[in-house]
Design an enzyme around this catalytic site. Structure first.
Site, PDB file in Angstrom:
ATOM      1  N   THR A  11      34.269  -9.361   5.876  1.00 50.36           N
ATOM      2  CA  THR A  11      34.353  -8.689   4.584  1.00 50.36           C
ATOM      3  C   THR A  11      34.937  -7.290   4.700  1.00 50.36           C
ATOM      4  O   THR A  11      35.738  -6.863   3.855  1.00 50.36           O
ATOM      5  CB  THR A  11      32.955  -8.612   3.944  1.00 50.36           C
ATOM      6  OG1 THR A  11      32.485  -9.942   3.693  1.00 50.36           O
ATOM      7  CG2 THR A  11      32.989  -7.844   2.633  1.00 50.36           C
ATOM      8  N   SER A  66      33.825 -14.547   9.457  1.00 47.05           N
ATOM      9  CA  SER A  66      32.925 -14.867  10.570  1.00 47.05           C
ATOM     10  C   SER A  66      32.235 -16.215  10.399  1.00 47.05           C
ATOM     11  O   SER A  66      31.714 -16.774  11.365  1.00 47.05           O
ATOM     12  CB  SER A  66      31.882 -13.767  10.748  1.00 47.05           C
ATOM     13  OG  SER A  66      30.917 -13.770   9.721  1.00 47.05           O
ATOM     14  N   THR A  97      29.649 -10.357   8.362  1.00 38.95           N
ATOM     15  CA  THR A  97      28.193 -10.298   8.460  1.00 38.95           C
ATOM     16  C   THR A  97      27.545 -11.668   8.626  1.00 38.95           C
ATOM     17  O   THR A  97      26.415 -11.749   9.114  1.00 38.95           O
ATOM     18  CB  THR A  97      27.601  -9.621   7.208  1.00 38.95           C
ATOM     19  OG1 THR A  97      27.928 -10.383   6.043  1.00 38.95           O
ATOM     20  CG2 THR A  97      28.123  -8.205   7.067  1.00 38.95           C
ATOM     21  N   ASP A  98      28.232 -12.749   8.242  1.00 40.69           N
ATOM     22  CA  ASP A  98      27.591 -14.067   8.284  1.00 40.69           C
ATOM     23  C   ASP A  98      27.085 -14.414   9.677  1.00 40.69           C
ATOM     24  O   ASP A  98      25.993 -14.977   9.827  1.00 40.69           O
ATOM     25  CB  ASP A  98      28.559 -15.148   7.808  1.00 40.69           C
ATOM     26  CG  ASP A  98      28.636 -15.246   6.296  1.00 40.69           C
ATOM     27  OD1 ASP A  98      27.896 -14.510   5.618  1.00 40.69           O
ATOM     28  OD2 ASP A  98      29.435 -16.059   5.788  1.00 40.69           O
TER      29      ASP A  98
END
Length: 490
Positions: A11, A66, A97-98
């Site tokens: 992101t 990710s 962030t995933d």
């Protein structure tokens, strides 16, 4: 200080509708054009390099959301750090962030080489800090890219760069003002800027007006200069290990199975059937998420039978965010230890999965047998769990060490002092109550009034590790030499 920013996608480096990662070269140019002056003023004296050499494919932008990162991509990221290691003092990796917590758990295992006892033969000596954002750093407009003023991205980027100046020799995650150990981080929110937490370990540092070290001590780093990745031979050890892992890690199929309330009295309980099905489908490892402290419905013996017959490593973690799996003290889980399953301690399921996958992949490279692999899965290698088999400070009354390779236990009894036991068999009893700790260059038992009741032979810089094979508390010095503490040897 020379800091390298490596972008993988995610992101923080995405634009458009729907959001997708920018090519690394475009992102690097945007950082230079839109943030160069501000970053130079905020980090006086530092030299920043935004690297655009990491690519996950030859098609498209070369960067990834990710969500799409594979285990072999962990190896690509680690390899890029090694490629640039000599030219920089710290690395900040921009990541989605995933799966940032998975990468945070994987990189410490890939950037260090451990021996059979879990002692680093080659050790990371520079900071590697992962960061990202819940909203993009830049926004596309008709006039071109502009800074996305409402995002958390700039604060996370500059915070990670400031945290790099602490020169902590470990992999960390910086998010929302906190620097967390990478192998302890867990994604906890998709809507708050505080997207990550560390349920079992406080922050390494926090950011306010400046960066402030936390109460948690950082990892110690290399035990000697020849073991640091700055040394070409040590880096060659990591490179060889990384290449071996990269060849096979995408073939690792670790099945993660969560315990759920079900009728364990059925003739073929659901969870036992799931385990058997996973093994029949070619699982190379099992990670079971139990209730509470790792309890799993026994299914009238069906689960014990399924796990005992498994020919692959099995780890038991807790599905509770702050859960911890230890000695299976409850009757509901007391049978688990006999199956050979490894208790994950206070590892998060994310860290346990990455560790199980990576160590199983690297076992043939190091020649680890099943017993050695199981012991390493239980040991703390890079701070991913509490070090239950070694002295990291002092063993106070009421505390205990448990060997990772068998039932050997060193317990500091309140009334009688430390005692070494192998199951019900007493191997050694201290001369009295006190605390056990390293005092200078030797292990010592200290009475309440400061008197030394017992001490070992000198072993400068050694770490005390409890082992069941052989049954002893062993002092391992920085050169890797191990010697048993005679009084405590079985």
């Amino acid at each position: 200080m020379r800091i390298c920013i490596i972008t993988t996608g995610g992101t923080i480096g995405s634009t458009g509708h729907p959001l997708s990662p920018m090519p690394a070269a475009r992102f690097a140019q945007a950082v230079h054009d839109l943030l160069g002056g501000a970053l130079a003023a905020a980090l006086p004296g530092d030299r920043l390099h935004v690297d655009d050499g990491l690519r996950f494919s030859d098609d498209g932008p070369g960067t990834l959301d990710s969500t799409d990162l594979r285990p072999s991509d962990w190896c690509r990221i680690a390899g890029r750090v090694l490629d640039l290691y000599d030219d920089h003092d710290a690395f900040v990796i921009l990541h989605g962030t995933d799966t940032m917590d998975y990468t945070g758990a994987a990189l410490p295992l890939l950037l260090n080489v451990f021996d059979d006892m879990g002692i680093a033969r080659a050790a990371l000596s520079k900071p590697v800090i992962l960061t990202g954002a819940q909203l993009p750093l830049f926004r596309d407009t008709d006039g071109g890219l502009v800074l996305n003023a409402g995002s958390d991205a700039l604060a996370n980027l500059t915070g990670a760069l400031e945290a790099a100046r602490l020169r902590l020799p470990e992999v960390a995650v910086f998010f929302d003002g906190r620097l967390l150990r990478g192998a302890r981080a867990l994604k906890v929110s998709t809507t708050r800027f505080a997207g990550f937490d560390s349920p079992h370990l406080g922050p390494l540092a926090t950011r306010g007006i400046g960066i402030h070290p936390g109460a948690v001590p950082p990892l110690p780093g290399p035990a000697a200069p020849d073991r640091a990745l700055d040394a070409a031979p040590a880096r060659a050890l990591v490179r060889a290990q990384l290449e071996a892992v990269a060849r096979v890690i995408d073939d690792q199929r670790v099945a993660q199975i969560a315990a759920v309330p079900s009728d364990h009295r059925a003739s073929d309980p659901l969870m036992a059937r799931m385990v058997r099905d996973a093994l029949a489908a070619g699982a190379t490892g099992l990670l079971l998420e139990g209730f509470g402290p790792g309890n799993i419905p026994a299914g009238d013996g069906a689960m014990a039978s399924a796990l005992t017959q498994a020919q692959v490593p099995v780890m038991i973690a807790s599905r509770v965010i702050g859960g911890q799996v230890g000695a299976f003290d409850y009757a509901a889980g007391a049978w688990i230890g006999a199956t050979g399953a490894v208790a994950a301690g206070d590892m998060t399921p994310v860290a346990a999965l990455a560790k199980l996958m990576i160590l199983t992949a690297m076992a043939p490279h190091h020649g680890w047998d099943r017993a050695t692999l199981s012991a390493l899965l239980a040991r703390s290698l890079a701070g991913e769990c509490a070090a239950g088999d070694r002295l990291t400070g002092a063993l106070w009354p009421g505390q205990a060490l448990q060997a990772a390779d068998g039932p050997l236990r060193l317990e500091n009894d309140h009334d009688h002092g430390p005692r070494l036991t192998d199951g019900a068999r007493l191997l050694w009893q201290a001369p009295g109550p006190g605390l056990l700790r390293m005092q200078g260059d030797r292990l010592a038992l200290i009475a309440h009034d400061g008197a030394v009741l017992w001490s070992s032979a000198p072993a400068p810089g050694a770490v005390a590790v409890l082992t069941a094979h052989p049954p002893a508390l062993r002092l391992i010095d920085p050169a890797g030499r191990a010697r048993p503490v005679t009084a405590l040897a079985g």
